[in-house]
Design a protein around this motif. Sequence first.
Motif, PDB file in Angstrom:
ATOM      1  N   ARG A   3      -2.194   1.067  13.211  1.00  0.00           N
ATOM      2  CA  ARG A   3      -2.842   0.935  14.515  1.00  0.00           C
ATOM      3  C   ARG A   3      -2.747  -0.540  14.885  1.00  0.00           C
ATOM      4  NH1 ARG A   3      -5.309   5.458  16.383  1.00  0.00           N
ATOM      5  NH2 ARG A   3      -6.307   6.796  14.865  1.00  0.00           N
ATOM      6  N   ASP A   4      -1.814  -0.854  15.736  1.00  0.00           N
ATOM      7  CA  ASP A   4      -1.588  -2.225  16.203  1.00  0.00           C
ATOM      8  C   ASP A   4      -1.194  -3.184  15.084  1.00  0.00           C
ATOM      9  OD1 ASP A   4      -2.309  -1.394  18.785  1.00  0.00           O
ATOM     10  OD2 ASP A   4      -4.421  -1.674  18.301  1.00  0.00           O
ATOM     11  N   ALA A   5      -0.580  -2.689  14.027  1.00  0.00           N
ATOM     12  CA  ALA A   5      -0.132  -3.563  12.935  1.00  0.00           C
ATOM     13  C   ALA A   5       1.125  -4.299  13.378  1.00  0.00           C
ATOM     14  CB  ALA A   5       0.147  -2.752  11.684  1.00  0.00           C
ATOM     15  N   GLU A   6       1.142  -5.585  13.124  1.00  0.00           N
ATOM     16  CA  GLU A   6       2.318  -6.390  13.442  1.00  0.00           C
ATOM     17  C   GLU A   6       3.446  -6.122  12.460  1.00  0.00           C
ATOM     18  OE1 GLU A   6       2.984  -8.553  15.993  1.00  0.00           O
ATOM     19  OE2 GLU A   6       1.155  -7.746  16.867  1.00  0.00           O
ATOM     20  N   SER A   7       3.067  -5.867  11.193  1.00  0.00           N
ATOM     21  CA  SER A   7       4.090  -5.587  10.187  1.00  0.00           C
ATOM     22  C   SER A   7       3.522  -4.658   9.125  1.00  0.00           C
ATOM     23  CB  SER A   7       4.592  -6.879   9.551  1.00  0.00           C
ATOM     24  OG  SER A   7       3.567  -7.477   8.800  1.00  0.00           O
ATOM     25  N   LEU A   8       4.414  -3.948   8.484  1.00  0.00           N
ATOM     26  CA  LEU A   8       4.083  -3.052   7.374  1.00  0.00           C
ATOM     27  C   LEU A   8       4.983  -3.410   6.202  1.00  0.00           C
ATOM     28  CD1 LEU A   8       4.005   0.351   9.312  1.00  0.00           C
ATOM     29  CD2 LEU A   8       2.035  -0.979   8.573  1.00  0.00           C
ATOM     30  N   THR A   9       4.536  -3.073   5.015  1.00  0.00           N
ATOM     31  CA  THR A   9       5.341  -3.269   3.814  1.00  0.00           C
ATOM     32  C   THR A   9       5.677  -1.900   3.247  1.00  0.00           C
ATOM     33  OG1 THR A   9       4.238  -5.360   3.372  1.00  0.00           O
ATOM     34  CG2 THR A   9       5.435  -4.358   1.545  1.00  0.00           C
ATOM     35  N   VAL A  10       6.939  -1.708   2.921  1.00  0.00           N
ATOM     36  CA  VAL A  10       7.432  -0.442   2.370  1.00  0.00           C
ATOM     37  C   VAL A  10       7.999  -0.736   0.992  1.00  0.00           C
ATOM     38  CG1 VAL A  10       9.090   1.442   2.693  1.00  0.00           C
ATOM     39  CG2 VAL A  10       8.009   0.387   4.685  1.00  0.00           C
ATOM     40  N   PHE A  11       7.602   0.085   0.006  1.00  0.00           N
ATOM     41  CA  PHE A  11       8.129  -0.093  -1.345  1.00  0.00           C
ATOM     42  C   PHE A  11       8.178   1.250  -2.047  1.00  0.00           C
ATOM     43  CE2 PHE A  11       3.587  -0.653  -1.470  1.00  0.00           C
ATOM     44  CZ  PHE A  11       3.169   0.021  -2.607  1.00  0.00           C
ATOM     45  N   SER A  12       8.936   1.294  -3.133  1.00  0.00           N
ATOM     46  CA  SER A  12       9.070   2.514  -3.920  1.00  0.00           C
ATOM     47  C   SER A  12       8.997   2.172  -5.397  1.00  0.00           C
ATOM     48  CB  SER A  12      10.412   3.189  -3.630  1.00  0.00           C
ATOM     49  OG  SER A  12      10.615   4.278  -4.502  1.00  0.00           O
ATOM     50  N   SER A  13       8.149   2.907  -6.120  1.00  0.00           N
ATOM     51  CA  SER A  13       8.100   2.719  -7.568  1.00  0.00           C
ATOM     52  C   SER A  13       9.049   3.692  -8.259  1.00  0.00           C
ATOM     53  CB  SER A  13       6.671   2.908  -8.072  1.00  0.00           C
ATOM     54  OG  SER A  13       6.204   4.187  -7.710  1.00  0.00           O
ATOM     55  N   ASP A  14       9.526   4.707  -7.525  1.00  0.00           N
ATOM     56  CA  ASP A  14      10.422   5.721  -8.089  1.00  0.00           C
ATOM     57  C   ASP A  14      11.897   5.373  -7.949  1.00  0.00           C
ATOM     58  OD1 ASP A  14       8.125   7.148  -8.558  1.00  0.00           O
ATOM     59  OD2 ASP A  14       8.324   8.385  -6.764  1.00  0.00           O
ATOM     60  N   ASN A  15      12.235   4.575  -6.967  1.00  0.00           N
ATOM     61  CA  ASN A  15      13.629   4.282  -6.681  1.00  0.00           C
ATOM     62  C   ASN A  15      13.882   2.778  -6.823  1.00  0.00           C
ATOM     63  OD1 ASN A  15      16.201   3.990  -5.652  1.00  0.00           O
ATOM     64  ND2 ASN A  15      15.864   5.394  -3.944  1.00  0.00           N
ATOM     65  N   PRO A  16      14.419   2.337  -7.963  1.00  0.00           N
ATOM     66  CA  PRO A  16      14.612   0.905  -8.177  1.00  0.00           C
ATOM     67  C   PRO A  16      15.662   0.287  -7.246  1.00  0.00           C
ATOM     68  CG  PRO A  16      15.580   2.156  -9.973  1.00  0.00           C
ATOM     69  CD  PRO A  16      14.851   3.138  -9.105  1.00  0.00           C
ATOM     70  N   GLY A  17      16.506   1.114  -6.634  1.00  0.00           N
ATOM     71  CA  GLY A  17      17.520   0.582  -5.730  1.00  0.00           C
ATOM     72  C   GLY A  17      16.969   0.205  -4.368  1.00  0.00           C
ATOM     73  N   LEU A  18      15.782   0.708  -4.034  1.00  0.00           N
ATOM     74  CA  LEU A  18      15.177   0.409  -2.737  1.00  0.00           C
ATOM     75  C   LEU A  18      14.346  -0.861  -2.830  1.00  0.00           C
ATOM     76  CD1 LEU A  18      14.631   1.344   0.181  1.00  0.00           C
ATOM     77  CD2 LEU A  18      12.665   2.588  -0.699  1.00  0.00           C
ATOM     78  N   PRO A  19      14.751  -1.908  -2.135  1.00  0.00           N
ATOM     79  CA  PRO A  19      13.989  -3.159  -2.216  1.00  0.00           C
ATOM     80  C   PRO A  19      12.675  -3.051  -1.444  1.00  0.00           C
ATOM     81  CG  PRO A  19      15.726  -3.368  -0.585  1.00  0.00           C
ATOM     82  CD  PRO A  19      15.899  -2.021  -1.240  1.00  0.00           C
ATOM     83  N   VAL A  20      11.788  -3.990  -1.703  1.00  0.00           N
ATOM     84  CA  VAL A  20      10.558  -4.075  -0.923  1.00  0.00           C
ATOM     85  C   VAL A  20      10.951  -4.525   0.482  1.00  0.00           C
ATOM     86  CG1 VAL A  20       8.355  -5.272  -0.663  1.00  0.00           C
ATOM     87  CG2 VAL A  20       9.149  -4.595  -2.939  1.00  0.00           C
ATOM     88  N   LEU A  21      10.484  -3.787   1.484  1.00  0.00           N
ATOM     89  CA  LEU A  21      10.850  -4.079   2.867  1.00  0.00           C
ATOM     90  C   LEU A  21       9.627  -4.500   3.661  1.00  0.00           C
ATOM     91  CD1 LEU A  21      13.095  -0.962   3.606  1.00  0.00           C
ATOM     92  CD2 LEU A  21      13.858  -3.250   3.003  1.00  0.00           C
ATOM     93  N   HIS A  22       9.801  -5.496   4.485  1.00  0.00           N
ATOM     94  CA  HIS A  22       8.788  -5.868   5.468  1.00  0.00           C
ATOM     95  C   HIS A  22       9.355  -5.409   6.804  1.00  0.00           C
ATOM     96  CE1 HIS A  22       6.622  -8.072   2.463  1.00  0.00           C
ATOM     97  NE2 HIS A  22       7.767  -8.634   2.103  1.00  0.00           N
TER      98      HIS A  22
END
Length: 153
Positions: A95-114
């Motif tokens: 709700r009106d967030a300027e940014s979100l962080t996306v991460f995965s503990s199951d998939n090591p190939g997916l980097p942490v995303l902002h």
Amino acid sequence: MTSTPDDDISAQGAPPISRLMRAMQRRWRQSTGLPADEDLAASVPPPVENRCHPRIPIKATLVRVTDGCLCATAEIDNISPVGICLRNLPEPLYRDAESLTVFSSDNPGLPVLHIKPRWERTDWKGKIIGATIVNVSESWQLFFIHAAGRIGA
């Protein structure tokens, strides 16, 4: 003025109030010179694809998404070299967030995303958002290439 079978409010099929409303709308459109519903639908052009980058659909990849306060599980719908679409998010998140962080503990190939959300839509399963990736890195580019290679195979 003559009436057509479509204008007959006693025609079978729909509830009487619905038929009455449709007949009133048709009469109003005729009196104002507006096009009929059928003409209106035919005149609407097909949607134009505004995306600048190809989208790769991703199947069954769960990620965690946080806005700094709430953390939720979402599913990646599709990705592009610079963007991501997430689905099945809970309504209170972003709700009106300027940014979100996306991460995965199951998939090591997916980097942490902002990511920076660009649009949102809500359906019966939850919220769907489209976002631009702020920190496009080499590891994200490799993840995208790998996902695109699986689609082509």
